[in-house]
Design a protein around this motif. Structure first.
Motif, PDB file in Angstrom:
ATOM      1  N   ALA B 137       0.835  -1.197   0.000  1.00  0.00           N
ATOM      2  CA  ALA B 137       0.000   0.000   0.000  1.00  0.00           C
ATOM      3  C   ALA B 137       0.862   1.236   0.000  1.00  0.00           C
ATOM      4  N   LYS B 138       0.221   2.325  -0.343  1.00  0.00           N
ATOM      5  CA  LYS B 138       0.885   3.620  -0.210  1.00  0.00           C
ATOM      6  C   LYS B 138      -0.069   4.548   0.520  1.00  0.00           C
ATOM      7  N   LEU B 139       0.401   5.089   1.621  1.00  0.00           N
ATOM      8  CA  LEU B 139      -0.410   6.013   2.393  1.00  0.00           C
ATOM      9  C   LEU B 139      -0.355   7.376   1.725  1.00  0.00           C
ATOM     10  N   GLY B 140      -1.508   8.035   1.616  1.00  0.00           N
ATOM     11  CA  GLY B 140      -1.517   9.387   1.074  1.00  0.00           C
ATOM     12  C   GLY B 140      -0.654  10.284   1.936  1.00  0.00           C
ATOM     13  N   ILE B 141      -0.018  11.259   1.310  1.00  0.00           N
ATOM     14  CA  ILE B 141       0.900  12.119   2.060  1.00  0.00           C
ATOM     15  C   ILE B 141       0.150  12.902   3.136  1.00  0.00           C
ATOM     16  N   GLY B 142       0.635  12.817   4.333  1.00  0.00           N
ATOM     17  CA  GLY B 142       0.089  13.607   5.421  1.00  0.00           C
ATOM     18  C   GLY B 142      -1.281  13.164   5.902  1.00  0.00           C
TER      19      GLY B 142
END
Lengths: 285, 291
Positions: B137-142
């Motif tokens: 997964a990639k967490l959205g920035i911030g």
């Protein structure tokens, strides 16, 4: 001046840089080092001093009072975090899920959910000569780091004058805890290492700090291992590399013992000088 | 199905390099789950080929309709997160501060505030160069909710395990002791702790271990760079013995870690070092301990 030392990846040398920079700067001027990596605070392992103050930190969470409750269930509807749940003739409160928004409490028609303090962790304030050190530690089992980080920053702002160097040893990552630190800083130093993992996480950190619209620079730690990709990325993106701390087994050994580097390794001192000069220039602008 | 979670408390101890090596050494009966969603690095060594990609929505944020707003100040009064700005009687939301609690929406007398879903990241199912599936997964920035994204990755990994009849989920866990790591640990059959003989390594190991104890999960220990500091190494060994943590392996301070990473390989693919043998023995030991 508030300087956050941050990195996407853990273990790149945030604490090494924070502690050594703070020790180095404090030789010349009053400096406060603040460990905001509240889940795993490590700066205290490298800094000794006299304990001046200790504060238990709390956040506010609702507490159910069954006597006055009419079980209308509004609290459950008003909590988007599922921290308040009506089960049968009971209202269950899950403090770990609570964001302290007060909606359930203040919108309760019976005032049956007063807000009460819930212990999150502990803040400690130490002093040694010109170096002031504040550390906050989250209690084991507490999930939310942001409230204790926010309270610690508030404590620092009330306690120290504008012109004090404030070094924030930040939590790793790109999510809420590091945002909380970044948005309360004047300048961010991103620490990375010249490896593929280091580069990948540096890119994420850069995106994060750009989102916050904060000025920042890069310090490369363990310079000499890996490859040139981090250097190339920085020049492509026009990022300033403020300092390069060399890769040496000796440095790793000194770190492992919890000792300071700036007074033992001359190359480290030279690099810290570069950072100091950079900060002075920045402050004048 | 068994879930093996690799964590370290402290970052930079070699957790991902070691997990990737296990992924290489394992039989074809595993699904890899990268739960270090804040700073995911596993894909750099696994060269994933995306099969499925999904948006991850989790939190909410408030939006004020300027045409409807009457400037009554109610939202400003109730917001505990300084997320409402007020300038010349114009009210707006400061998105970075908005916690998504919806209190303002509930008190607005003219329904000028709506809550909209926030895109908090993405998750993926991939084939890897090792021909073992990976969920990452990639967490959205911030954004927030990295704990929920971790839970999503693990749930999807479970489904993949069932679908393809695999036996294990190999989880690269998150750092720290807070919400993402608690999420990484929930449902774990066995925890592999990776540490290093430094003051920070030991300190963080002790903190994260007290969390594991709370959950009552079986665990084993890998000491990386064991020859860096003999005194700290002995302290760690003593701590493990006292707590009854099985020692799985000890790895020397070795540049192979960086060399392999630079080539996009796992350490287990490096024939010229004895690290491969140590890791292979370690993986066999873990499988025995898990069953």
């Amino acid at each position: 001046m508030k300087i956050a030392i941050a990195s996407g990846k853990g273990g790149t040398g945030k604490t090494t840089l924070s502690t050594n920079l703070a020790l180095y700067l404090s030789q010349k001027q009053k400096t406060v080092l603040v460990d905001l990596d509240v889940e795993e605070p490590n700066s205290g392992l490298f800094i000794s001093g006299d304990l001046i103050e200790e504060q238990v930190k709390y956040n506010m969470v609702p507490k159910w009072e069954p006597e006055s409750c009419i079980l209308c269930g509004e609290c459950q509807d008003n909590c988007v975090f599922n921290a308040v749940v009506k089960i049968g003739s009971q209202i269950m409160v899950y403090p770990q899920l609570c964001h302290s928004c007060y909606a359930c409490s203040e919108l309760c028609p019976q005032n049956s959910l007063p807000m009460v303090p819930n212990r999150m962790g502990i803040l400690k304030y130490f002093v040694k000569n010109n170096l002031h050190f504040v550390e906050s530690k989250l209690d084991i089992g507490q999930e939310m780091a942001v409230p204790i980080i926010a309270q610690t920053i508030k404590y620092i702002e009330q306690k120290f004058e504008e012109n004090t160097y404030k070094i924030f040893d930040s939590p790793p990552g790109t999510s809420c805890p590091v945002i909380e630190v970044g948005k309360n800083s004047d300048f961010v130093i991103l620490v990375t290492e010249p490896t593929p993992f280091g580069l990948n996480d540096l890119k994420l950190a850069v995106e994060t700090i750009r989102e916050l619209d904060k000025p920042f620079g890069v310090v490369i730690n363990r310079y000499g291992v890996g490859n040139d990709d981090v250097l190339n990325y920085c020049s492509e993106q026009d990022l300033e590399i403020i300092a390069k701390i060399p890769n040496k087994r000796e440095i790793a050994e000194i770190y492992s013992r919890g000792e300071s580097l700036f007074d033992r390794i001359s190359e480290v001192k030279t690099e810290l000088e570069k950072i100091e000069n950079y900060l002075i220039k920045l402050n004048q602008q | 199905m068994k879930e093996i979670v690799v964590i370290s408390g402290k970052g930079g101890t070699g957790k991902t390099s070691i997990t990737a090596s296990f992924a290489y050494l394992s039989e074809k009966n595993i699904v890899i789950a990268d739960c270090d969603v804040d700073a995911a690095d596993m894909h750099l060594l696994m060269k994933p080929d995306l099969v499925r990609k999904e948006d991850f929505y989790s939190s909410l944020e408030a939006v004020i309709d300027q045409n409807t707003c009457i400037g009554c100040n109610k939202c400003f009064e109730v917001c505990r997160f300084d997320a409402i700005s007020r300038e010349n009687n114009k009210y707006d939301v400061i998105y970075l501060n908005c916690e998504g609690c919806a209190y303002c929406e509930k008190v607005c007398p003219v329904d000028a505030i709506t809550m909209k879903r926030r895109l908090d990241g993405e998750w993926y199912i991939s084939n890897t160069r090792l021909s073992k599936p990976m969920v990452h997964a990639k967490l959205g920035i911030g954004t927030e909710n990295s704990g929920k994204l971790v839970a999503t990755v693990k749930n999807i990994a479970k489904q993949v395990v069932e679908l393809y009849n695999k036996d294990y989920i190999l989880v690269d866990g998150s750092p720290g002791v807070g919400c993402p790591v608690i999420s990484s640990l929930s449902g774990a059959s066995f925890v592999v702790l990776v540490t290093e003989p430094t003051v920070s390594g030991l300190h963080d190991l002790q903190r994260v271990y007290s969390l594991i104890k709370k959950f009552g999960i079986k665990s084993g220990l890998i000491i990386n760079k064991y020859d860096l500091n003999i005194n700290k190494y002995l302290e760690i060994v003593n701590f493990a013995q006292k707590e009854g943590i099985v020692e799985i392996a000890e790895l020397p301070y070795d540049e192979t870690f960086v060399k392999a990473q630079t080539l996009g390989l796992t350490m287990a693919e490096f024939e010229d070092s004895n690290i491969k043998q140590i890791l292979s023995d370690a993986w066999n030991k873990i499988i025995k301990l898990v069953n």
